[in-house]
Design an enzyme around this catalytic site. Structure first.
Site, short mmCIF file in Angstrom:
data_model
loop_
_atom_site.label_atom_id
_atom_site.label_comp_id
_atom_site.label_asym_id
_atom_site.label_seq_id
_atom_site.Cartn_x
_atom_site.Cartn_y
_atom_site.Cartn_z
N ASP A 200 -4.30 -5.25 -11.80
CA ASP A 200 -4.14 -3.92 -11.22
C ASP A 200 -2.65 -3.59 -11.27
O ASP A 200 -1.83 -4.26 -10.64
CB ASP A 200 -4.66 -3.93 -9.78
CG ASP A 200 -4.62 -2.56 -9.12
OD1 ASP A 200 -3.80 -1.72 -9.53
OD2 ASP A 200 -5.40 -2.33 -8.17
N TYR A 225 -1.01 8.58 -10.03
CA TYR A 225 -0.29 9.43 -9.07
C TYR A 225 0.89 8.75 -8.38
O TYR A 225 1.59 9.37 -7.60
CB TYR A 225 -1.25 10.00 -8.01
CG TYR A 225 -2.11 9.00 -7.27
CD1 TYR A 225 -1.59 8.28 -6.20
CD2 TYR A 225 -3.44 8.78 -7.62
CE1 TYR A 225 -2.37 7.36 -5.51
CE2 TYR A 225 -4.23 7.86 -6.94
CZ TYR A 225 -3.70 7.15 -5.89
OH TYR A 225 -4.46 6.24 -5.21
N ARG A 374 7.61 0.82 4.53
CA ARG A 374 7.60 0.59 3.09
C ARG A 374 8.43 1.68 2.43
O ARG A 374 8.17 2.88 2.63
CB ARG A 374 6.14 0.66 2.65
CG ARG A 374 5.82 -0.04 1.39
CD ARG A 374 4.33 -0.06 1.16
NE ARG A 374 3.78 1.27 0.95
CZ ARG A 374 2.77 1.55 0.11
NH1 ARG A 374 2.20 0.57 -0.55
NH2 ARG A 374 2.31 2.77 -0.02
C1 LIG Z 1 -3.07 2.95 -4.87
C2 LIG Z 1 -3.83 1.76 -5.29
C3 LIG Z 1 -5.15 1.88 -5.72
C4 LIG Z 1 -5.83 3.21 -5.67
O1 LIG Z 1 -7.12 3.20 -6.12
P1 LIG Z 1 -7.89 4.57 -6.41
O2 LIG Z 1 -9.29 4.17 -6.56
O3 LIG Z 1 -7.32 5.14 -7.67
O4 LIG Z 1 -7.67 5.47 -5.23
C5 LIG Z 1 -5.78 0.73 -6.18
N1 LIG Z 1 -5.15 -0.46 -6.20
C6 LIG Z 1 -3.87 -0.59 -5.77
C7 LIG Z 1 -3.20 -1.92 -5.84
C8 LIG Z 1 -3.19 0.51 -5.28
O5 LIG Z 1 -1.96 0.37 -4.84
#
Ligand SMILES: *Cc1c(COP(=O)(O)O)cnc(C)c1O
Length: 415
Positions: A200, A225, A374
């Site tokens: 991720d 985003y 943060r």
């Molecule tokens: C912000 C974030 C997400 C967001 O997931 P969405 O399904 O796109 O809202 C997922 N994983 C991590 C580590 C994040 O920081």
């Protein structure tokens, strides 16, 4: 207290900054010091132009014809290739679509399929919760003997990988602490044990240099985003290494992932390449905002972004460390910049109230449970003086005890 005269040193750094002019590419006010680009990037002017054009000229002008005349239909792949250039992925392996959560379901299922006979998904226990939730959901659907989530202490991650591990799902830069894994060696260690690596990259893409192909990564997801500045709820991206593409499919088999969507055949047949990871219709306005945001990265190297990000983060850490009134802030991010992404987190018992009081003082950061303040570092639009000014305001907020006002304790839905 820090000596305000030291601001001149930071002004000098700004004059020598090769990325300084990039700030003009954003709609940004000098009244606000924005240290939350790791949650929602500031709008690039090109994003707003791109959305306006897509709505007023293309949607209003070409109507449904725009799917062809403006190649709206090609947006997920076209933008995917552009994101690919920022994350070290050759063309044809990245798609811009859906959210990270949805894309995780697709890739976890694909990983289980690539490792038949293995059924465990391993993840660090401190992973971002949506990643864990999506694996739980898949496990509920498929049953434990086909998909079982095992969360482990991060320090035992690699030693936990065994003969039943299909995939290790992990976030490159930890959303709480900013601690960063080594992409290449961790991927190799996971693969040595026969499992796949699913990364991720939510806090990495657009913030730190990445070489997915060179690191031999199997699968990845990332966010539109945050550091890519693609706008609220921007579509996310997914990466599937080319070597896996011919063997994998995914369970959200919508028509856009079909080999011939407009043949309207009753049976599903996956598209040839990465497009098989599409599900439904692309969100065109969201894609167009992200497209404008990617323009800002043209002519910028991720190495320059990283170099400036490191200088800004180190300045923040050392100014806080020097400041007597800020002695109550405990650095929880790794002190070694090589082990840290582009954020600095401090623990403080009143972190939530501090964050609220800071916003009133014109410094926007965020709060993460249980006690973290943060601060995100976005080198494309932050100046060196912003870091100095932010620490001065933080000192003032702390010494004036402004944060003790009860109204700063009221929790909003989004923290
Ligand atoms: C912000 C974030 C997400 C967001 O997931 P969405 O399904 O796109 O809202 C997922 N994983 C991590 C580590 C994040 O920081």
């Amino acid at each position: 207290m820090l000596d305000p005269a030291r601001r001149a040193d930071f002004e000098a750094l700004d004059r020598a900054d090769p990325l300084a002019t990039k700030r003009d590419a954003f709609v940004i006010s000098d009244d606000v010091i924005y240290l939350d680009g790791n949650s929602l990037g500031i709008p690039p002017r090109a994003s707003l132009d791109s959305v306006r054009t897509a709505a007023e000229n293309e949607w209003a002008g070409d109507l449904i014809g725009a799917w062809n005349t403006r190649d709206w239909i090609g947006l997920p792949g076209r933008l995917g290739d552009r994101v690919g250039r920022l994350i070290g992925a050759a063309a044809g392996q990245v798609l811009v679509c859906d959210s990270i959560s949805v894309n995780l379901t697709k890739l976890l299922a694909a990983a289980l399929q690539l490792r038949p006979g293995r059924s465990t998904v391993i993840s660090p226990a401190d992973n971002f919760p949506t990643d864990l939730y999506m694996a739980e959901g898949l496990s509920d659907l498929l049953g434990d003997d086909r998909c079982r989530l095992r969360t482990v202490p991060p320090e035992h991650l690699l030693t936990s990988v065994d003969d039943d591990t299909a995939v290790v799902m992990l976030t490159h830069v930890n959303f709480r602490t900013g601690a960063m894994f080594d992409l290449r060696s961790t991927t190799a260690a996971i693969q040595d044990r026969g499992a796949l690596a699913l990364w991720d990259l939510a806090h990495s893409a657009g913030a730190v240099p990445l070489s997915l192909d060179a690191a031999n990564v199997d699968l990845a997801v990332g966010c539109g985003y945050k550091f890519l500045n693609g706008g609220p709820g921007a579509p996310a991206f997914l990466y599937v290494a080319e070597r896996h593409l011919p063997q994998v499919s995914q369970p959200l088999t919508g028509w856009m992932g079909h080999a011939r969507p407009f043949a309207f055949e009753p049976g599903y047949e996956p598209a040839e390449g990465i497009e098989r990871f599409l599900s439904g219709t692309p969100s065109v306005l969201g894609c167009r905002a992200l497209e404008g945001a990617l323009d800002v990265f043209d002519g910028v190297t991720m190495a320059d972004v990283r170099t400036k990000g490191t200088v800004l983060s180190q300045a923040l850490i050392s100014l806080v460390a020097e400041s007597v009134p800020l002695a109550g802030l405990r650095l929880v991010s790794p002190a070694d910049p090589a082990r840290r992404g582009s954020q600095v987190s401090f623990a403080h018992p009143e972190a939530y109230a501090l964050k609220e009081a800071l916003i009133e003082a014109g410094v926007v950061g965020d709060f993460r449970e249980p006690d973290l303040l943060r601060l995100g570092i976005t080198p494309l639009y932050l100046r060196h003086v912003d870091i100095f000014d932010a620490v001065l305001r933080l000192e003032h907020t702390m010494t004036a005890e402004a944060y003790l006002d009860p109204r700063f304790r009221r929790r909003s839905k989004v923290t």
